[in-house]
Design a protein around this motif. Structure first.
Motif, short mmCIF file in Angstrom:
data_model
loop_
_atom_site.label_atom_id
_atom_site.label_comp_id
_atom_site.label_asym_id
_atom_site.label_seq_id
_atom_site.Cartn_x
_atom_site.Cartn_y
_atom_site.Cartn_z
N ARG A 66 43.10 28.03 46.27
CA ARG A 66 41.94 27.40 46.96
C ARG A 66 40.67 27.99 46.27
O ARG A 66 39.52 27.40 46.49
CB ARG A 66 41.94 27.70 48.41
CG ARG A 66 43.31 27.10 48.80
CD ARG A 66 43.36 27.50 50.43
NE ARG A 66 42.09 26.79 51.06
CZ ARG A 66 42.21 26.01 52.30
NH1 ARG A 66 43.35 25.71 52.58
NH2 ARG A 66 40.91 25.70 52.68
N THR A 67 40.64 28.83 45.49
CA THR A 67 39.32 29.17 44.78
C THR A 67 38.91 28.48 43.60
O THR A 67 39.90 27.65 43.07
CB THR A 67 39.45 30.63 44.33
OG1 THR A 67 40.56 30.87 43.37
CG2 THR A 67 39.80 31.73 45.58
N ASP A 68 37.78 28.59 43.10
CA ASP A 68 37.26 27.69 41.99
C ASP A 68 37.75 28.55 40.86
O ASP A 68 38.06 27.73 39.81
CB ASP A 68 35.68 27.85 41.83
CG ASP A 68 35.35 26.88 43.02
OD1 ASP A 68 36.01 26.08 43.50
OD2 ASP A 68 34.00 27.26 43.44
N ARG A 69 37.93 29.59 40.83
CA ARG A 69 38.59 30.37 39.57
C ARG A 69 39.88 29.99 39.26
O ARG A 69 40.09 29.67 37.97
CB ARG A 69 38.12 31.84 39.79
CG ARG A 69 38.69 32.67 38.38
CD ARG A 69 38.41 34.18 38.63
NE ARG A 69 38.74 34.76 37.40
CZ ARG A 69 38.86 35.98 37.29
NH1 ARG A 69 38.66 36.89 38.28
NH2 ARG A 69 39.36 36.53 36.07
N PHE A 70 40.72 29.98 40.10
CA PHE A 70 42.15 29.65 39.83
C PHE A 70 42.75 28.42 40.45
O PHE A 70 43.78 27.76 39.82
CB PHE A 70 43.14 30.65 40.50
CG PHE A 70 42.89 32.07 40.02
CD1 PHE A 70 43.24 32.61 38.98
CD2 PHE A 70 42.23 33.11 40.88
CE1 PHE A 70 42.69 33.73 38.00
CE2 PHE A 70 42.07 34.40 40.30
CZ PHE A 70 42.37 34.63 39.00
N GLY A 71 42.13 27.63 41.02
CA GLY A 71 42.36 26.44 41.52
C GLY A 71 42.26 25.21 40.55
O GLY A 71 41.34 25.51 39.40
N ALA A 72 42.93 24.26 40.55
CA ALA A 72 42.97 23.28 39.61
C ALA A 72 41.41 22.35 39.58
O ALA A 72 40.89 22.35 40.75
CB ALA A 72 43.92 22.18 39.92
N ARG A 78 44.67 19.86 42.82
CA ARG A 78 44.46 20.81 43.76
C ARG A 78 45.12 20.79 45.18
O ARG A 78 45.48 21.83 45.62
CB ARG A 78 42.87 20.90 43.95
CG ARG A 78 42.33 21.94 44.73
CD ARG A 78 40.87 22.18 44.93
NE ARG A 78 40.22 22.84 43.80
CZ ARG A 78 39.90 23.93 43.58
NH1 ARG A 78 40.12 24.75 44.86
NH2 ARG A 78 39.23 24.31 42.46
N ARG A 79 45.00 19.61 45.64
CA ARG A 79 45.81 19.05 46.94
C ARG A 79 47.27 19.40 46.82
O ARG A 79 47.75 20.12 47.79
CB ARG A 79 45.32 17.86 47.34
CG ARG A 79 44.15 17.83 48.06
CD ARG A 79 44.14 16.04 48.52
NE ARG A 79 43.91 15.37 47.20
CZ ARG A 79 43.28 14.32 46.85
NH1 ARG A 79 42.88 13.79 47.80
NH2 ARG A 79 42.99 13.74 45.90
N VAL A 80 47.90 19.25 45.57
CA VAL A 80 49.30 19.25 45.91
C VAL A 80 49.67 20.66 45.49
O VAL A 80 50.67 21.45 46.18
CB VAL A 80 50.06 18.40 44.49
CG1 VAL A 80 51.47 18.99 44.16
CG2 VAL A 80 49.54 16.98 44.67
N SER A 81 48.93 21.42 44.65
CA SER A 81 49.21 23.15 44.60
C SER A 81 49.16 23.65 45.71
O SER A 81 49.57 24.32 46.14
CB SER A 81 48.14 23.41 43.43
OG SER A 81 46.74 23.40 43.68
N VAL A 82 47.88 23.29 46.42
CA VAL A 82 47.78 24.04 48.03
C VAL A 82 48.80 23.77 48.91
O VAL A 82 49.32 24.48 49.82
CB VAL A 82 46.26 23.72 48.61
CG1 VAL A 82 46.06 24.22 49.71
CG2 VAL A 82 45.21 24.27 47.50
N LEU A 83 49.24 22.48 48.96
CA LEU A 83 50.31 22.03 49.80
C LEU A 83 51.46 22.76 49.51
O LEU A 83 52.30 23.26 50.47
CB LEU A 83 50.56 20.46 49.74
CG LEU A 83 51.70 20.03 50.54
CD1 LEU A 83 51.26 20.08 52.06
CD2 LEU A 83 51.83 18.70 50.26
N GLY A 84 51.63 22.79 48.15
CA GLY A 84 52.89 23.94 47.60
C GLY A 84 52.65 25.29 48.11
O GLY A 84 53.73 25.93 48.54
#
Length: 110
Positions: A66-72, A78-84
């Motif tokens: 969810r951070t700017d550094r590691f998030g897409a 970003r939404r799919v990775s956070v949902l994962g």
């Protein structure tokens, strides 16, 4: 390619933890760790510790996604990775819950 890793990181972490914790349970039961007072820590302590570590790792991974550094940067990724990440956290809580709440080793059937 890094976006694929972001999407799959939490489910892969769950898969590795699931395999490791239930493998440890099988090994501990086969070696009689649940019945011995000497040797390694009690099997239940090891398994609950592994469950807790998994929860902490999943929560840290979710936070980092969810951070700017590691998030897409792409909103969809970003939404799919956070949902994962949420899926991995809930799966770890639910599927490893029996480690903390059920009997460890079944009695031998003769």
């Amino acid at each position: 390619m890094i976006d694929v890793l972001r999407i799959l990181a939490a489910p892969l972490l769950w898969l590795a933890a699931f395999s490791a914790i239930y493998g440890l349970q099988g090994l501990g039961c086969a070696q009689g760790w649940d019945a011995t007072a000497d040797g390694p820590p009690p099997l239940r302590v090891l398994l609950i510790g592994g469950w807790g570590l998994t929860i902490l790792l999943q929560a840290a991974l979710l936070w980092s996604l969810r951070t700017d550094r590691f998030g897409a940067s792409a909103p969809f990724v970003r939404r799919v990775s956070v949902l994962g990440g949420w899926t991995g956290l809930v799966a770890s809580l639910w599927s490893l819950l029996p480690v903390a709440t059920t009997t460890l080793c079944a009695a031998e059937i003769v």
